[in-house]
Design a protein around this motif. Structure first.
Motif, PDB file in Angstrom:
ATOM      1  N   ASP A 126       5.613  -4.928  -5.295  1.00  0.00           N
ATOM      2  CA  ASP A 126       4.285  -5.284  -4.794  1.00  0.00           C
ATOM      3  C   ASP A 126       3.636  -4.197  -3.946  1.00  0.00           C
ATOM      4  N   PRO A 127       4.370  -3.549  -3.009  1.00  0.00           N
ATOM      5  CA  PRO A 127       3.724  -2.492  -2.216  1.00  0.00           C
ATOM      6  C   PRO A 127       3.226  -1.327  -3.083  1.00  0.00           C
ATOM      7  N   ARG A 129       2.385  -1.551  -6.366  1.00  0.00           N
ATOM      8  CA  ARG A 129       1.246  -2.071  -7.126  1.00  0.00           C
ATOM      9  C   ARG A 129      -0.011  -2.048  -6.248  1.00  0.00           C
ATOM     10  N   HIS A 130       0.133  -2.470  -4.986  1.00  0.00           N
ATOM     11  CA  HIS A 130      -1.007  -2.509  -4.080  1.00  0.00           C
ATOM     12  C   HIS A 130      -1.569  -1.096  -3.860  1.00  0.00           C
ATOM     13  N   MET A 131      -0.690  -0.098  -3.693  1.00  0.00           N
ATOM     14  CA  MET A 131      -1.136   1.286  -3.518  1.00  0.00           C
ATOM     15  C   MET A 131      -1.871   1.795  -4.749  1.00  0.00           C
ATOM     16  N   VAL A 133      -3.382  -0.092  -7.227  1.00  0.00           N
ATOM     17  CA  VAL A 133      -4.577  -0.874  -7.565  1.00  0.00           C
ATOM     18  C   VAL A 133      -5.550  -0.890  -6.395  1.00  0.00           C
ATOM     19  N   GLY A 134      -4.962  -0.954  -5.191  1.00  0.00           N
ATOM     20  CA  GLY A 134      -5.602  -0.961  -3.917  1.00  0.00           C
ATOM     21  C   GLY A 134      -6.981  -1.325  -3.822  1.00  0.00           C
TER      22      GLY A 134
END
Length: 134
Positions: A126-127, A129-131, A133-134
């Motif tokens: 998740d971290p 993916r967040h970076m 897609v952010g």
């Protein structure tokens, strides 16, 4: 790559030893330049590669548009693109610092997140993916 986001830029000196017998930077060295930018970007993101899992390149390509020659400095622009379940696309532009508007090479690489022990793809953490897609 459809949509890309600039995530990192690296400045790298062209070394004398990067050239081949034809007097220009050898084509294999362009992949080293892209690798260096990718590693710097991942280091900048923090400790993304753990002891049990991390990204592995599954393909890479480069279009050589102009010859690079020593001496000089280059800028490698690193972009991210499509993000899948366990993979993400990266793209690169290589320019000379003294003529930043001229692209000397364009490349890309697909990265897949894998479990090192099982040697199988796993969903992007998740971290990460967040970076991406952010």
């Amino acid at each position: 790559m459809e949509s890309k986001k600039l995530v990192h830029s690296s400045r790298i000196a062209i070394r004398w030893g990067d050239m081949d017998a034809l007097g220009h930077v050898n084509n294999t060295v362009y992949f080293r330049y892209m690798e260096q930018a990718r590693i710097e970007w991942m280091e900048k993101m923090g400790n993304v590669i753990g002891p049990l899992d991390g990204p592995v390149m599954v393909n890479a390509q480069c279009n050589f548009l102009r010859q690079l020659k020593y001496p000089g400095d280059i800028e490698v622009r690193c972009y991210t693109g499509a993000v899948g379940r366990s993979s993400f696309e990266t793209a690169y532009e290589i320019c000379r610092v003294d003529v930043p508007e001229v692209i000397f090479a364009e490349g890309s690489a697909k990265m897949v997140w894998i479990d090192f022990k099982q040697e199988k793809s796993i969903p992007l953490p998740d971290p990460i993916r967040h970076m991406l897609v952010g």
